[in-house]
Scaffold this motif. Structure first.
Motif, PDB file in Angstrom:
ATOM      1  N   UNK A 110       0.834  -1.203   0.000  1.00 46.85           N
ATOM      2  CA  UNK A 110       0.000   0.000   0.000  1.00 46.85           C
ATOM      3  C   UNK A 110       0.870   1.256   0.000  1.00 46.85           C
ATOM      4  N   UNK A 111       1.899   1.240   0.847  1.00 51.46           N
ATOM      5  CA  UNK A 111       2.777   2.401   0.952  1.00 51.46           C
ATOM      6  C   UNK A 111       3.513   2.670  -0.355  1.00 51.46           C
ATOM      7  N   UNK A 112       4.042   1.617  -0.958  1.00 50.97           N
ATOM      8  CA  UNK A 112       4.745   1.767  -2.235  1.00 50.97           C
ATOM      9  C   UNK A 112       3.800   2.258  -3.317  1.00 50.97           C
ATOM     10  N   UNK A 113       2.571   1.749  -3.316  1.00 47.54           N
ATOM     11  CA  UNK A 113       1.567   2.194  -4.287  1.00 47.54           C
ATOM     12  C   UNK A 113       1.245   3.673  -4.109  1.00 47.54           C
ATOM     13  N   UNK A 114       1.128   4.109  -2.858  1.00 50.92           N
ATOM     14  CA  UNK A 114       0.833   5.518  -2.587  1.00 50.92           C
ATOM     15  C   UNK A 114       1.956   6.419  -3.104  1.00 50.92           C
ATOM     16  N   UNK A 115       3.188   6.014  -2.862  1.00 47.12           N
ATOM     17  CA  UNK A 115       4.325   6.810  -3.343  1.00 47.12           C
ATOM     18  C   UNK A 115       4.363   6.822  -4.871  1.00 47.12           C
ATOM     19  N   UNK A 116       4.116   5.658  -5.480  1.00 43.71           N
ATOM     20  CA  UNK A 116       4.086   5.577  -6.941  1.00 43.71           C
ATOM     21  C   UNK A 116       2.986   6.432  -7.537  1.00 43.71           C
ATOM     22  N   UNK A 117       1.799   6.419  -6.908  1.00 40.51           N
ATOM     23  CA  UNK A 117       0.688   7.249  -7.385  1.00 40.51           C
ATOM     24  C   UNK A 117       1.027   8.734  -7.282  1.00 40.51           C
ATOM     25  N   UNK A 118       1.728   9.092  -6.205  1.00 40.89           N
ATOM     26  CA  UNK A 118       2.133  10.480  -6.019  1.00 40.89           C
ATOM     27  C   UNK A 118       3.076  10.932  -7.138  1.00 40.89           C
ATOM     28  N   UNK A 119       4.080  10.118  -7.429  1.00 40.87           N
ATOM     29  CA  UNK A 119       5.016  10.469  -8.510  1.00 40.87           C
ATOM     30  C   UNK A 119       4.304  10.541  -9.854  1.00 40.87           C
ATOM     31  N   UNK A 120       3.391   9.598 -10.093  1.00 44.75           N
ATOM     32  CA  UNK A 120       2.656   9.598 -11.363  1.00 44.75           C
ATOM     33  C   UNK A 120       1.838  10.872 -11.518  1.00 44.75           C
ATOM     34  N   UNK A 121       1.119  11.257 -10.472  1.00 47.04           N
ATOM     35  CA  UNK A 121       0.222  12.412 -10.574  1.00 47.04           C
ATOM     36  C   UNK A 121       0.980  13.720 -10.738  1.00 47.04           C
ATOM     37  N   UNK A 122       2.079  13.882 -10.001  1.00 43.37           N
ATOM     38  CA  UNK A 122       2.745  15.173 -10.125  1.00 43.37           C
ATOM     39  C   UNK A 122       3.524  15.288 -11.439  1.00 43.37           C
ATOM     40  N   UNK A 123       3.996  14.166 -11.968  1.00 44.31           N
ATOM     41  CA  UNK A 123       4.617  14.214 -13.291  1.00 44.31           C
ATOM     42  C   UNK A 123       3.574  14.415 -14.390  1.00 44.31           C
TER      43      UNK A 123
END
Length: 307
Positions: A110-123
């Motif tokens: 879950x934590x890794x997914x949250x970080x990945x989603x964050x990077x995806x959205x801001x890029x």
């Protein structure tokens, strides 16, 4: 620093702390029901800023708007930020977190997914809106409304604090006095028992994400009215708001408010006493000191026990 300067800094700190408190509630609500640190919430905040910019650019505010027109522009920006923030939060829960819950994935996933989603959205935001700051369209002339002990309070500051107070009061009522709030507290307390009692876990979690997204989106718009909007704007306010949630007691709505206001005031005084380079040092030093003596935060209760 003189007494009059202290009042100026205190007002700035409370304005900043109000924004941190609103963002922090998004973190604390999601943690309460899922035990998840949703680091993508900072990008929900960022999306709210862009939502306000898009809506106001479409309507093209008048050069010299009347008071009524200015109020309409502000409400439009708030609604646009809330809608975009809530939509993205809903999409995150539906596309990223719900499949993991159904597969009983480990918390680390879950934590890794949250970080990945964050990077995806801001890029993605950087690709769609460019890598340079965008000024919020002018909605009103930022005049002084009144003074407190010689400290001027501007229209922007009044809007930020007023909107934050309304949202914080609304969330407190929702969590403690509504059916949705009962579901949130039940799921936070014991999801298995809540499910046996007829609580629709998926619906409660989804609505909790949307509620946090609405708050984060509005906070993003309000932040943009004071500064500028850019694709990286969510990182530092998001991290500080997360620290505020931890400081107050992660999972506790009122604790998030207390933590946000405290960190905002500490940050403002740190900048005034030292320099802007020390802005986040003082705030996070307070966080460390508090957690050394109260590891569960200042209030230290989860949403399920906060009623």
């Amino acid at each position: 620093m003189s007494l009059s300067d202290s009042w100026d800094v205190l007002v700035l700190g409370l304005v900043l702390g109000s924004l941190y408190a609103v963002i922090a509630i998004g973190y604390t609500l999601v943690y309460g029901v899922l035990q998840l640190l949703n680091f993508a919430h900072s990008e929900v905040f960022m999306a709210g800023g862009f939502g306000g910019v898009i809506a106001l650019t479409i309507v093209e505010p008048a050069v010299d708007p009347s008071g009524m027109q200015s109020a309409v522009y502000v409400l439009l920006g708030i609604c646009a930020g809330a809608i975009l923030g809530g939509t993205i939060a809903f999409g995150l829960e539906k596309a990223a977190y719900r499949p993991l819950r159904r597969r009983n994935a480990p918390r680390l996933v879950f934590l890794i997914t949250a970080i990945g989603a964050s990077f995806f959205l801001y890029n993605l935001a950087g690709k769609l809106f460019g890598r340079y700051p965008i000024a919020m369209p002018t909605m009103y002339e930022n005049k002084t409304v009144f003074t407190v002990f010689g400290t001027r309070v501007s229209i922007t500051q009044l809007i930020i604090v007023g909107a934050a107070l309304v949202m914080l009061a609304a969330v407190d009522v929702i969590v403690n006095r509504t059916k949705l709030g009962s579901g949130i507290r039940a799921v936070a307390q014991d999801p298995e028992v809540a499910s046996l009692m007829g609580v629709d876990i998926d619906k409660v979690v989804s609505r909790t994400f949307v509620l946090g997204g609405l708050l984060g989106g509005v906070a993003g718009f309000l932040f943009g009215t004071n500064l500028q909007v850019e694709y990286t704007m969510g990182f530092l306010p998001g991290i500080t708001a997360f620290a505020a949630a931890v400081l107050g007691g992660i999972g506790n709505v009122r604790g998030a408010v207390l933590g946000g206001l405290l960190l905002g005031v500490v940050e403002a005084f740190t900048v005034e006493i030292w320099s802007d380079a020390w802005r986040y040092v003082g705030a996070f030093a307070v966080l460390v000191l508090v957690l050394m003596f109260r590891p569960t935060g200042l209030l230290g209760e989860r949403v399920g026990r906060a009623a």
